[in-house]
Design a protein around this motif. Sequence first.
Motif, PDB file in Angstrom:
ATOM      1  N   LYS A   1     -10.210   3.315  13.040  1.00  0.00           N
ATOM      2  CA  LYS A   1     -10.693   2.524  11.919  1.00  0.00           C
ATOM      3  C   LYS A   1     -10.324   3.261  10.641  1.00  0.00           C
ATOM      4  O   LYS A   1     -10.559   4.470  10.528  1.00  0.00           O
ATOM      5  CB  LYS A   1     -12.211   2.330  11.977  1.00  0.00           C
ATOM      6  N   SER A   2      -9.760   2.547   9.685  1.00  0.00           N
ATOM      7  CA  SER A   2      -9.323   3.178   8.440  1.00  0.00           C
ATOM      8  C   SER A   2      -9.815   2.384   7.242  1.00  0.00           C
ATOM      9  O   SER A   2      -9.817   1.146   7.260  1.00  0.00           O
ATOM     10  CB  SER A   2      -7.794   3.281   8.381  1.00  0.00           C
ATOM     11  N   ARG A   3     -10.237   3.108   6.198  1.00  0.00           N
ATOM     12  CA  ARG A   3     -10.608   2.523   4.913  1.00  0.00           C
ATOM     13  C   ARG A   3      -9.868   3.286   3.829  1.00  0.00           C
ATOM     14  O   ARG A   3      -9.919   4.519   3.778  1.00  0.00           O
ATOM     15  CB  ARG A   3     -12.121   2.634   4.663  1.00  0.00           C
ATOM     16  N   THR A   4      -9.194   2.561   2.948  1.00  0.00           N
ATOM     17  CA  THR A   4      -8.383   3.194   1.911  1.00  0.00           C
ATOM     18  C   THR A   4      -8.684   2.575   0.559  1.00  0.00           C
ATOM     19  O   THR A   4      -8.734   1.350   0.420  1.00  0.00           O
ATOM     20  CB  THR A   4      -6.883   3.024   2.214  1.00  0.00           C
ATOM     21  N   LEU A   5      -8.880   3.428  -0.438  1.00  0.00           N
ATOM     22  CA  LEU A   5      -9.062   2.983  -1.813  1.00  0.00           C
ATOM     23  C   LEU A   5      -8.090   3.760  -2.692  1.00  0.00           C
ATOM     24  O   LEU A   5      -8.115   4.995  -2.717  1.00  0.00           O
ATOM     25  CB  LEU A   5     -10.499   3.217  -2.287  1.00  0.00           C
TER      26      LEU A   5
ATOM     27  N   ASN B   1       0.823  -1.204   0.000  1.00  0.00           N
ATOM     28  CA  ASN B   1       0.000   0.000   0.000  1.00  0.00           C
ATOM     29  C   ASN B   1       0.863   1.263   0.000  1.00  0.00           C
ATOM     30  O   ASN B   1       0.658   2.172   0.791  1.00  0.00           O
ATOM     31  CB  ASN B   1      -0.903  -0.031   1.246  1.00  0.00           C
ATOM     32  N   PRO B   2       1.868   1.348  -0.888  1.00  0.00           N
ATOM     33  CA  PRO B   2       2.821   2.460  -0.813  1.00  0.00           C
ATOM     34  C   PRO B   2       2.284   3.799  -1.308  1.00  0.00           C
ATOM     35  O   PRO B   2       2.817   4.850  -0.936  1.00  0.00           O
ATOM     36  CB  PRO B   2       3.985   1.981  -1.697  1.00  0.00           C
TER      37      PRO B   2
ATOM     38  N   MET C   1      -6.630  -0.922  -5.310  1.00  0.00           N
ATOM     39  CA  MET C   1      -6.465  -1.623  -4.042  1.00  0.00           C
ATOM     40  C   MET C   1      -7.383  -1.037  -2.984  1.00  0.00           C
ATOM     41  O   MET C   1      -7.521   0.184  -2.870  1.00  0.00           O
ATOM     42  CB  MET C   1      -5.018  -1.527  -3.564  1.00  0.00           C
ATOM     43  N   PHE C   2      -8.037  -1.918  -2.233  1.00  0.00           N
ATOM     44  CA  PHE C   2      -8.863  -1.529  -1.093  1.00  0.00           C
ATOM     45  C   PHE C   2      -8.279  -2.154   0.157  1.00  0.00           C
ATOM     46  O   PHE C   2      -7.955  -3.349   0.175  1.00  0.00           O
ATOM     47  CB  PHE C   2     -10.306  -1.990  -1.273  1.00  0.00           C
ATOM     48  N   LEU C   3      -8.145  -1.345   1.206  1.00  0.00           N
ATOM     49  CA  LEU C   3      -7.606  -1.839   2.471  1.00  0.00           C
ATOM     50  C   LEU C   3      -8.475  -1.340   3.613  1.00  0.00           C
ATOM     51  O   LEU C   3      -8.841  -0.163   3.662  1.00  0.00           O
ATOM     52  CB  LEU C   3      -6.158  -1.376   2.659  1.00  0.00           C
ATOM     53  N   ALA C   4      -8.823  -2.238   4.518  1.00  0.00           N
ATOM     54  CA  ALA C   4      -9.625  -1.896   5.694  1.00  0.00           C
ATOM     55  C   ALA C   4      -8.883  -2.346   6.945  1.00  0.00           C
ATOM     56  O   ALA C   4      -8.397  -3.483   7.012  1.00  0.00           O
ATOM     57  CB  ALA C   4     -10.998  -2.563   5.625  1.00  0.00           C
TER      58      ALA C   4
END
Length: 314
Positions: free
Chosen positions: A72-76, A39-40, A57-60
């Motif tokens: 709590k984090s959500r990244t797209l 996730n750079p 990429m999706f990261l939770a």
Amino acid sequence: MKKTSIQILKCAILLLLIFPFDDSVKAQQDPMYTQYMHNPLTVNPAYAGSTDMLSAMFLAREQWVGFDGAPKSRTLTMSAPITKYDIGAGIAFINDELGPVKQNSLYADFAYHLKVSDRAKLAFGIKGGFDMIQINLMNLNLNQQNDQTFADDFSEDFILNFGLGLYYYTDRFYMGLSVPRLLKNNYDNDGFNTTSYGYKERHYFVTTGALFDINENLKFKPSVLAKVVWNAPVSVDLSANFILNDMLWLGAAYRIKDSMSFLLHYQLTEQLRVGYAFDLTESELRKYNNGTHEIMIAFDFQFNKKKIMTPRYF
């Protein structure tokens, strides 16, 4: 101590973690990720376009499960090369919650990739975007209902910022240096700094990693991420992954004086990858939570069906 008092204490701790109220109290404010090696783009804009395809990429992340108000984090993110001009473009959306604090961020990334040798490139990146932040103070359960400190909610939209990054990479090694947010934004309720809620400190990130062949079916990939914030302890993440048949990644990570993590990453198809990480807290907070869970889903778009897709290591 009453339950409501404990809740207030927890919220106060969480607010101090994200919003330092004076120069003597500063902490790391940007979201952290155990699977940073996948996730750079969230920390380094120079990574944009370093792969040879459009990638999403999706990261939770659910941190400190069982602790009220925990992060709590959500990244797209999405990134793609524009090979004709040796540049890359990307975009990142981040939703971050910490107690009564909610923040949404949207940033665009651009990078120029300079070929420095037959196998190595050096990328120069810039990112720009905005944050939107909200603190729901009025929803807190207070012992003293008329406390004016919690009389109003706080919100501020379109807080502009930009960042810079460098990224040197080959097919076997990479190193990056970045500052995702250069501006030290001040947060206040009326725009005139009369009621200040603190400011964002600059975060400096240094990353590096390498790939080694143990045999034809097994590879070893160590990586390091260091985060530096003024007047806060340096945070260092050390990780090691073993890659079996270019499909299954098994590894462990250690955030110094903070947590131990276990990592799993699997290449389901040529285009689809999934990952999972579990953190065990090492600090005093381990008494009050059941660990941290992080999941990742990544997809590489293959528009040219005749092109052979190579495994993604960086």
